[in-house]
Design an enzyme around this catalytic site. Structure first.
Site, short mmCIF file in Angstrom:
data_model
loop_
_atom_site.label_atom_id
_atom_site.label_comp_id
_atom_site.label_asym_id
_atom_site.label_seq_id
_atom_site.Cartn_x
_atom_site.Cartn_y
_atom_site.Cartn_z
N HIS A 19 0.76 -1.28 -0.04
CA HIS A 19 -0.02 -0.20 -0.12
C HIS A 19 0.87 1.34 0.07
O HIS A 19 0.32 2.43 -0.49
CB HIS A 19 -1.16 0.07 1.00
CG HIS A 19 -2.20 -1.02 0.71
ND1 HIS A 19 -2.06 -2.34 1.00
CD2 HIS A 19 -3.16 -0.80 -0.16
CE1 HIS A 19 -3.20 -2.76 0.34
NE2 HIS A 19 -3.90 -1.79 -0.24
N GLU A 262 -11.16 -11.29 -5.71
CA GLU A 262 -9.59 -11.06 -5.30
C GLU A 262 -9.05 -12.40 -4.94
O GLU A 262 -7.96 -12.46 -4.83
CB GLU A 262 -9.80 -10.22 -3.84
CG GLU A 262 -10.15 -9.02 -4.13
CD GLU A 262 -9.70 -7.98 -2.64
OE1 GLU A 262 -8.91 -7.28 -3.12
OE2 GLU A 262 -10.55 -7.85 -2.01
N ASP A 286 -4.86 -8.41 -5.21
CA ASP A 286 -4.91 -9.48 -4.32
C ASP A 286 -5.05 -10.90 -5.20
O ASP A 286 -4.75 -11.88 -4.91
CB ASP A 286 -5.94 -9.53 -3.52
CG ASP A 286 -5.28 -8.59 -2.19
OD1 ASP A 286 -4.53 -8.88 -1.83
OD2 ASP A 286 -6.19 -7.48 -1.74
N CYS A 333 -10.54 -2.75 -10.47
CA CYS A 333 -9.99 -1.57 -9.86
C CYS A 333 -8.71 -2.06 -9.13
O CYS A 333 -8.04 -1.17 -8.43
CB CYS A 333 -10.99 -1.30 -8.66
SG CYS A 333 -11.18 -2.61 -7.41
C1 PEP Z 1 -6.93 -5.37 -5.32
O1 PEP Z 1 -6.59 -6.31 -4.32
O2 PEP Z 1 -6.62 -5.53 -6.34
C2 PEP Z 1 -7.29 -4.04 -4.66
C3 PEP Z 1 -7.82 -3.22 -5.64
O3 PEP Z 1 -7.48 -3.84 -3.28
P1 PEP Z 1 -6.14 -3.52 -2.52
O4 PEP Z 1 -5.13 -2.99 -3.27
O5 PEP Z 1 -6.73 -2.15 -1.48
O6 PEP Z 1 -5.99 -4.80 -1.54
MG MG Z 2 -7.34 -6.18 -2.44
#
Ligand code: PEP
Ligand code: MG
Length: 407
Positions: A19, A262, A286, A333
């Site tokens: 993140h 995911e 994920d 996303c």
């Molecule tokens: C993902 O896992 O692609 C996602 C958009 O969620 P995050 O990156 O916040 O886990």
């Molecule tokens: Mg995710």
């Protein structure tokens, strides 16, 4: 960092999907993660050259290198200015198929960037950031104020709020007080944690339902693995709605409930999830981690990260096909959605809704504007099934080739 004029940062640990890296990308701060021994090799006061795209750190750059990079910076700025001209152009392929481009946001401030890129709305609001850098969890009213502020600035554009995805790589003081898991990526994260801990989930759901009375809101559930998690969430939502109405509070009426794809199990059973949900959103960060068994924040296995792995692409395709069959919209996303190299391939697999960091959006639009959909489907399918590396590269090159002349 953004307000203090930090030019970029280097970390010793972490992967490109941690993140920290995602946040840096969305803030437009150059960052290089997983540089082992950086603190030993770099000294205070060193002049350091960073090339975030290449993941390159030059701790003692030669004058010529500096001049070269200054030139590159100028070229990049010019390219960004050129892209800005596409702001008001509709995102559609040469054959006129409209592609929906939404923005991922991490906080209310990101709406400015969303406006600059002219995104259709918010496709993913990662609410975890409300829980960070504090010891307690945010109260209902705090959620409500933040959501209401975003709804006001969106002026009627859709707003997809992802319920909190704590656990695994998103640890806070609150999660650290809980059970110490040996394998948090496979543990109590996302919807699992929320359903186990109503005191965490309910204030957020109450705030979302109340905020939804002020503008269009969708709810997105992270880390789904069982349809039953959707059933339980719906029941909780109904309960919360009734309680709010009994208290005389205004609640939104038409709230769509979506689920993130995911986990491979969820992609394989996407048709069953599509029966219970109003929309699906593929979280490739994920999905890739769990499909390829690589911890997304472990830089030792980062070399295995591969969005083009046939297994990943098959799961994406299965999800898109399941959505189409059940007439349930499917978006993506994860970071893959905003990567220019993959957009045409994803269009070929049938994806029409993308959500990405705002600062990737105009470059994505440029790719779309130069895309002819015809032939893409066949090429994308053959790309997935081809096992020979050279032939795969050749197909991808063909997919990404400059626009073929109209015929
Ligand atoms: C993902 O896992 O692609 C996602 C958009 O969620 P995050 O990156 O916040 O886990
Ligand atoms: Mg995710």
């Amino acid at each position: 960092m953004q307000t203090q004029g930090v030019a970029g940062f280097i970390t010793e640990s972490g992967g490109q999907l941690s993140h920290t890296a995602i946040l840096a990308r969305s803030l437009g701060i150059p960052a290089i993660v997983g540089v082992h021994s950086a603190r030993r090799l770099l000294r205070d006061g060193d002049m350091v050259l960073m090339d975030g795209s290449a993941g390159l750190v030059d701790a003692d750059p030669h004058e010529k290198t500096i001049a070269l990079y200054r030139k590159r910076q100028r070229v990049q700025k010019r390219a960004t200015r050129e892209l800005e001209k596409l702001r008001d152009a509709p995102a559609e392929t040469t054959c006129g198929t409209a592609i929906n481009l939404f923005a991922n946001i991490e906080n209310d401030d990101d709406i400015k960037a969303l406006r600059r890129a002219n995104a259709l709305g918010v496709g993913l609001y990662r609410t975890e950031f409300l829980y960070m850098n504090r010891d307690d969890i945010p109260a209902e009213e705090e959620h409500f104020q933040v959501y209401s502020k975003i709804i006001r600035s969106l002026k009627g554009a859709p707003f997809t709020i992802r319920t909190v995805d704590l656990g695994a790589d998103k640890q806070t003081a609150h999660t650290e007080k809980g059970p110490q898991e040996r394998n948090p990526a496979l543990g109590l994260r996302g919807i699992r944690r929320c359903l186990k801990e109503p005191a965490l989930f309910e204030p957020q759901l109450r705030a979302i339902l109340r905020a939804a009375a002020r503008g269009p809101v969708n709810i997105l559930l992270p880390m789904l693995t069982n349809v039953d998690e959707v059933v339980q969430t719906r029941a909780l939502l109904n309960q919360v709605r009734e309680a709010l109405i009994a208290e005389g509070k205004k609640v939104g009426e038409d709230i769509k409930l979506g689920g993130m794809i995911e986990v491979p199990a969820t992609a394989i059973a996407a048709d069953q999830f599509a029966k219970e949900l109003d929309f699906l959103s593929i979280g490739t960060n994920d999905l890739i981690q769990y499909t390829l068994a690589i911890d997304r924040i472990d830089d030792y296995v980062n070399y295995l990260y591969d969005p083009l792995h046939p297994a990943v692409l098959r799961l994406i395709k299965m999800t898109i096909d399941a959505g189409r069959k059940r007439r349930v919209p499917v978006s993506m996303c994860g970071e893959m959605a905003g990567d220019e190299r993959f957009i045409r391939l994803l269009l070929g697999l049938g994806l029409r809704d993308f959500s990405m960091p705002s600062n990737s959006l105009l470059a994505a639009k440029k790719v779309i504007l130069g895309t002819k959909l015809r032939d893409l489907r066949k090429l994308s399918d053959s790309f997935i099934e081809e096992t020979n590396r050279e032939r795969r590269d050749a197909i991808l090159q063909k997919i990404n080739a400059e626009l073929a002349p109209e015929d």
